[in-house]
Design an enzyme around this catalytic site. Structure first.
Site, short mmCIF file in Angstrom:
data_model
loop_
_atom_site.label_atom_id
_atom_site.label_comp_id
_atom_site.label_asym_id
_atom_site.label_seq_id
_atom_site.Cartn_x
_atom_site.Cartn_y
_atom_site.Cartn_z
N LYS A 185 102.41 70.59 -24.54
CA LYS A 185 102.30 70.35 -25.99
C LYS A 185 103.10 69.12 -26.40
CE LYS A 185 101.34 74.99 -27.79
NZ LYS A 185 101.73 76.01 -28.76
N LYS A 243 91.31 75.31 -20.59
CA LYS A 243 91.23 76.66 -21.15
C LYS A 243 90.72 76.60 -22.58
CE LYS A 243 95.61 77.41 -23.33
NZ LYS A 243 96.90 77.97 -23.48
N LYS A 269 92.37 76.77 -29.53
CA LYS A 269 92.11 76.36 -30.91
C LYS A 269 92.16 74.84 -31.04
CE LYS A 269 94.05 80.71 -32.24
NZ LYS A 269 95.34 81.41 -32.29
P1 TYM Z 1 98.27 82.56 -28.63
O1 TYM Z 1 98.24 82.78 -30.10
O2 TYM Z 1 98.13 81.18 -28.11
O3 TYM Z 1 97.17 83.43 -27.93
C1 TYM Z 1 97.05 84.81 -28.20
C2 TYM Z 1 96.67 85.56 -26.93
O4 TYM Z 1 95.43 85.06 -26.41
C3 TYM Z 1 95.58 84.70 -25.05
N1 TYM Z 1 94.73 83.53 -24.78
C4 TYM Z 1 93.82 83.48 -23.79
N2 TYM Z 1 93.45 84.36 -22.86
C5 TYM Z 1 92.47 84.00 -21.99
N3 TYM Z 1 91.84 82.79 -22.05
C6 TYM Z 1 92.18 81.87 -22.97
N4 TYM Z 1 91.54 80.69 -23.02
C7 TYM Z 1 93.22 82.20 -23.90
N5 TYM Z 1 93.79 81.54 -24.93
C8 TYM Z 1 94.71 82.38 -25.45
C9 TYM Z 1 97.05 84.35 -24.90
O5 TYM Z 1 97.48 84.47 -23.56
C10 TYM Z 1 97.69 85.39 -25.81
O6 TYM Z 1 97.84 86.62 -25.14
N6 TYM Z 1 103.10 82.81 -27.42
C11 TYM Z 1 101.94 83.61 -27.76
C12 TYM Z 1 102.15 84.49 -28.97
C13 TYM Z 1 103.34 85.37 -28.91
C14 TYM Z 1 103.48 86.55 -28.13
C15 TYM Z 1 104.77 87.07 -28.46
C16 TYM Z 1 102.68 87.18 -27.20
C17 TYM Z 1 104.48 85.24 -29.64
N7 TYM Z 1 105.33 86.25 -29.37
C18 TYM Z 1 105.26 88.22 -27.84
C19 TYM Z 1 103.19 88.34 -26.59
C20 TYM Z 1 104.45 88.86 -26.92
C21 TYM Z 1 100.79 82.67 -28.05
O7 TYM Z 1 100.97 81.55 -28.42
O8 TYM Z 1 99.59 83.24 -28.01
#
Ligand code: TYM
Length: 332
Positions: free
Chosen positions: A112, A195, A198
């Site tokens: 990022k 991957k 968004k």
């Molecule tokens: P975020 O908001 O980017 O994504 C949310 C969840 O979706 C999964 N994900 C994917 N899985 C498979 N293929 C993809 N292309 C893909 N894109 C996203 C992510 O792995 C995630 O599970 N840091 C985290 C949010 C967070 C969190 C937490 C998660 C904050 N605190 C505590 C678990 C526990 C994030 O940015 O997810």
């Protein structure tokens, strides 16, 4: 019951197929045997610039999609991260036991910050994984259902929990990641080696849960494939077809082998058309229900307030213990 914790960033109005298959499907399934806590992580979302009015709308829309996908408030706690101050408070304490080098090695930060450039990269983006560790550790979490891209953040969380425990005495449960076998990484339909995200280069590669069915169908029809004709799972040489097979297998709960068998000798067009139907069938009820829920924002806010109350009570208990362990004078 063992505790499950997970969250998603409200950085857009719609979740995408990667969020759904990588995480949300598991969140719903885990409700039978666990004590789940699901969070809309707005503090994380502002680590990249957000428009304030859009952010407020996206928080409600994200919560509505959790509910529409099957998160059930009889069994799960649902809340907004900024409603529970203990998250930011514990993150501060954890930041004091996180190595600068350790945080610098996080690949998501490196990606990022490379994308935004040094001047647009914030300290918040750098400490993002520490806040994520706080989210998880506040609730004595055993299991964290996430996609593969969160694996390294989970490792850091485990390291911080262990380090705190050995320095100050047993305080935190060391959590495990739960990463699906088939759908841990869903790829962009236009750029099947990246991957799905968004921040996709082209909107055509990103399948949103809130897209209209005709839009979803069009995105699958124009998915990038290859110049062969064979429908075969081989991510190295056939990333596009392999991604389509992976999505198909995950969403229909079938094996890749059985899909390869069914499509042996048939064209890519058939696969795309059938897959579009299967995806629309799975996500359009979520879309419809989300739009219904968003008709009544006051009711959504009320549900989120109930969740915040429940989460606060649990989080405050952990934070008080942590403050005590590190030697802060108790406030009388
Ligand atoms: P975020 O908001 O980017 O994504 C949310 C969840 O979706 C999964 N994900 C994917 N899985 C498979 N293929 C993809 N292309 C893909 N894109 C996203 C992510 O792995 C995630 O599970 N840091 C985290 C949010 C967070 C969190 C937490 C998660 C904050 N605190 C505590 C678990 C526990 C994030 O940015 O997810």
């Amino acid at each position: 019951r063992p505790v499950v914790f997970s969250g998603m960033q409200p950085s857009s109005d719609s979740l995408h197929l990667g969020n759904y298959l990588g995480a949300l499907v598991n969140w719903v399934a885990l409700q039978d045997d666990y004590d789940p806590i699901y969070c809309v992580v707005d503090l994380h979302a502002i680590t990249v610039a957000q428009d304030p009015a859009a952010l407020r709308a996206n928080v409600r829309a994200t919560a509505a999609q959790y509910l529409a996908a099957g998160v059930d408030l009889e069994r799960s706690t649902l809340f907004v991260q900024s409603h529970v101050p203990a998250h930011a408070e514990l993150a501060w304490v954890l930041s004091t036991i996180t190595g600068f080098g350790e945080a610098s090695r996080m690949t998501q930060f490196k990606d990022k910050s490379a994308r935004h450039g040094a001047d647009a990269t914030t300290v918040g983006l750098f400490t993002y994984p520490v806040l994520m560790a706080a989210d998880i550790l506040l609730y004595g979490t055993h299991l964290v259902p996430v996609g593969d891209d969160q694996r390294q953040h989970l490792e850091l969380t485990r390291d911080l929990a262990g380090r705190f425990n050995s320095r100050y005495g047993d305080t935190f449960t060391v959590p495990e990641a739960m990463i699906p076998a088939q759908s841990a990484r869903i790829y962009d339909l236009q750029e099947p080696t990246a991957k799905m995200s968004k921040s996709a280069a082209s909107p055509a590669g990103l399948v949103n849960l809130l897209d209209e069915p005709s839009v979803t169908a069009k995105k699958f029809k124009s998915a990038v494939t290859d110049t062969e004709r064979e429908i075969r799972f081989d991510p190295e040489t056939k990333p596009g077809i392999s991604n389509l097979l992976g999505i198909y297998a995950a969403i229909s709960r079938r094996s890749i082998a059985s899909l390869e068998g069914e499509y042996a000798g048939r064209g890519y067009g058939d696969l795309k058309k059938d897959l579009a139907e299967v995806v629309v069938e799975a996500v359009s009820p979520i879309r419809t229900r989300t739009l219904e829920l968003l008709q009544d924002p006051a009711e959504l806010d009320r549900l989120l307030a109930v969740g915040a109350q429940k989460a606060t009570e649990r989080a405050e208990r952990t934070l008080a213990l942590v403050y005590d362990r590190v030697g802060f004078l108790r406030r009388r």
